[in-house]
Write an enzyme that holds these catalytic residues in place. Structure first.
Site, PDB file in Angstrom:
ATOM      1  N   CYS A  25       0.835  -1.199   0.000  1.00  0.00           N
ATOM      2  CA  CYS A  25       0.000   0.000   0.000  1.00  0.00           C
ATOM      3  C   CYS A  25       0.870   1.250   0.000  1.00  0.00           C
ATOM      4  O   CYS A  25       1.995   1.257   0.499  1.00  0.00           O
ATOM      5  CB  CYS A  25      -0.913  -0.004   1.218  1.00  0.00           C
ATOM      6  SG  CYS A  25      -2.114   1.356   1.246  1.00  0.00           S
ATOM      7  N   ASP A  27       0.421   3.774   1.758  1.00  0.00           N
ATOM      8  CA  ASP A  27       0.406   4.350   3.108  1.00  0.00           C
ATOM      9  C   ASP A  27       1.832   4.600   3.604  1.00  0.00           C
ATOM     10  O   ASP A  27       2.679   3.704   3.568  1.00  0.00           O
ATOM     11  CB  ASP A  27      -0.321   3.399   4.059  1.00  0.00           C
ATOM     12  CG  ASP A  27      -0.674   4.064   5.382  1.00  0.00           C
ATOM     13  OD1 ASP A  27       0.258   4.500   6.093  1.00  0.00           O
ATOM     14  OD2 ASP A  27      -1.870   4.133   5.720  1.00  0.00           O
ATOM     15  N   ARG A  29       2.998   4.807   6.428  1.00  0.00           N
ATOM     16  CA  ARG A  29       3.379   4.084   7.649  1.00  0.00           C
ATOM     17  C   ARG A  29       3.816   2.654   7.373  1.00  0.00           C
ATOM     18  O   ARG A  29       4.132   1.910   8.304  1.00  0.00           O
ATOM     19  CB  ARG A  29       2.192   4.073   8.620  1.00  0.00           C
ATOM     20  CG  ARG A  29       1.723   5.456   9.050  1.00  0.00           C
ATOM     21  CD  ARG A  29       0.380   5.384   9.734  1.00  0.00           C
ATOM     22  NE  ARG A  29      -0.680   4.940   8.816  1.00  0.00           N
ATOM     23  CZ  ARG A  29      -1.948   4.742   9.174  1.00  0.00           C
ATOM     24  NH1 ARG A  29      -2.303   4.918  10.453  1.00  0.00           N
ATOM     25  NH2 ARG A  29      -2.846   4.352   8.288  1.00  0.00           N
ATOM     26  N   HIS A  81      -2.338  -3.881   5.126  1.00  0.00           N
ATOM     27  CA  HIS A  81      -2.149  -3.468   6.519  1.00  0.00           C
ATOM     28  C   HIS A  81      -3.502  -3.152   7.144  1.00  0.00           C
ATOM     29  O   HIS A  81      -4.424  -2.674   6.483  1.00  0.00           O
ATOM     30  CB  HIS A  81      -1.212  -2.255   6.614  1.00  0.00           C
ATOM     31  CG  HIS A  81      -1.775  -0.994   6.008  1.00  0.00           C
ATOM     32  ND1 HIS A  81      -2.390  -0.020   6.755  1.00  0.00           N
ATOM     33  CD2 HIS A  81      -1.815  -0.556   4.723  1.00  0.00           C
ATOM     34  CE1 HIS A  81      -2.777   0.971   5.958  1.00  0.00           C
ATOM     35  NE2 HIS A  81      -2.442   0.667   4.717  1.00  0.00           N
ATOM     36  N   CYS A  84      -6.360   0.192   7.005  1.00  0.00           N
ATOM     37  CA  CYS A  84      -6.156   0.709   5.650  1.00  0.00           C
ATOM     38  C   CYS A  84      -7.347   1.561   5.235  1.00  0.00           C
ATOM     39  O   CYS A  84      -8.497   1.090   5.231  1.00  0.00           O
ATOM     40  CB  CYS A  84      -5.973  -0.451   4.673  1.00  0.00           C
ATOM     41  SG  CYS A  84      -5.751   0.067   2.952  1.00  0.00           S
TER      42      CYS A  84
END
Length: 234
Positions: A25, A27, A29, A81, A84
């Site tokens: 992803c 993202d 993080r 994750h 999400c």
């Protein structure tokens, strides 16, 4: 870095030979190198919103093709994750997510619709959200395994394992969702027929872990260096 190792950048610039392809992803993080405990040049990375690996995404398929045919990676990780945002948006009924993201996450909505009965049996939105994260990873693993690129590599006898993982932001652990898939026969085991049976955990829980990858039930950064995968003999 250059002070500690004067030849670091010159060696890095000359070549790359990663054993891993990470499809994850976007993202911020969920950084691939940090989660795997690897440095620059050790993992080839493809990221997008919702960690999708659809056959119609030329960006992802191009990265997959280059990683498998040119770099000859030995492992492909599809990693989602928990928490999400793309998966949470895909749970929205009706579809109220604005803009292009709404179009992009339709693939996750298709996964949601396919497993509607299973998801509705869960007690709350949080558990449905987490389960859809896992289901999405499984379906993207299936997409990778059924791509002409990966199928050709297996036909040619190229050692290649596909892994499905989910990262937990809460504790920093990588959780195995599918055992390593190393041939078309493994893909058949995780068909939609299996996914739609009564118990999801019965298909992807202890039994699968014991028969396919006992050392991969739960992964973390400290364990990655000890993982060894071999091409399955059927």
């Amino acid at each position: 870095m250059k002070e500690k190792n004067p030849s670091y950048f010159s060696k890095l610039a000359s070549t790359q030979a990663p054993d891993w392809l990470w499809i994850g992803c976007s993202d911020s993080r969920v950084p691939a190198n940090e989660l795997l405990g690897m440095g620059p040049g050790e993992v080839f990375v493809q990221r997008n919103v919702g960690n999708l690996a659809t056959h119609k995404d030329m960006n992802c398929m191009s990265a997959l093709e280059y990683a498998v045919t040119a770099l000859k990676v030995k492992h492909i990780i599809v990693c989602g994750h928990y928490n999400c945002g793309a998966v949470k948006a895909a749970l929205t009924l009706p579809c109220k997510t604005p803009g292009l993201v709404n179009l992009w996450i339709q693939d996750i909505r298709d996964v949601r619709n396919k497993h509607e009965e299973l998801l509705l049996k869960l007690p709350d939105i949080q558990s449905r959200w987490e389960k859809l994260v896992e289901l999405n990873v499984i379906h993207q693993v299936f997409n990778v395994c059924t791509s002409p690129i990966v199928q050709q590599a297996w036909d040619d006898g190229q050692p290649l394992a596909v892994h499905g993982l989910v990262y937990s932001l809460a504790d920093g652990l990588l959780k195995e969702i599918t055992p390593p898939i190393t041939c078309l026969e493994d893909v058949d085991h995780y068909s939609d027929e299996n996914l739609n049976r009564k118990s999801f955990e019965a298909d992807f829980g202890e039994e699968a872990g014991n028969t396919k990858a006992e050392d991969m039930k739960r992964l973390s950064k400290s364990l990655t260096a000890h993982m060894v995968f071999e091409k399955q003999t059927v």
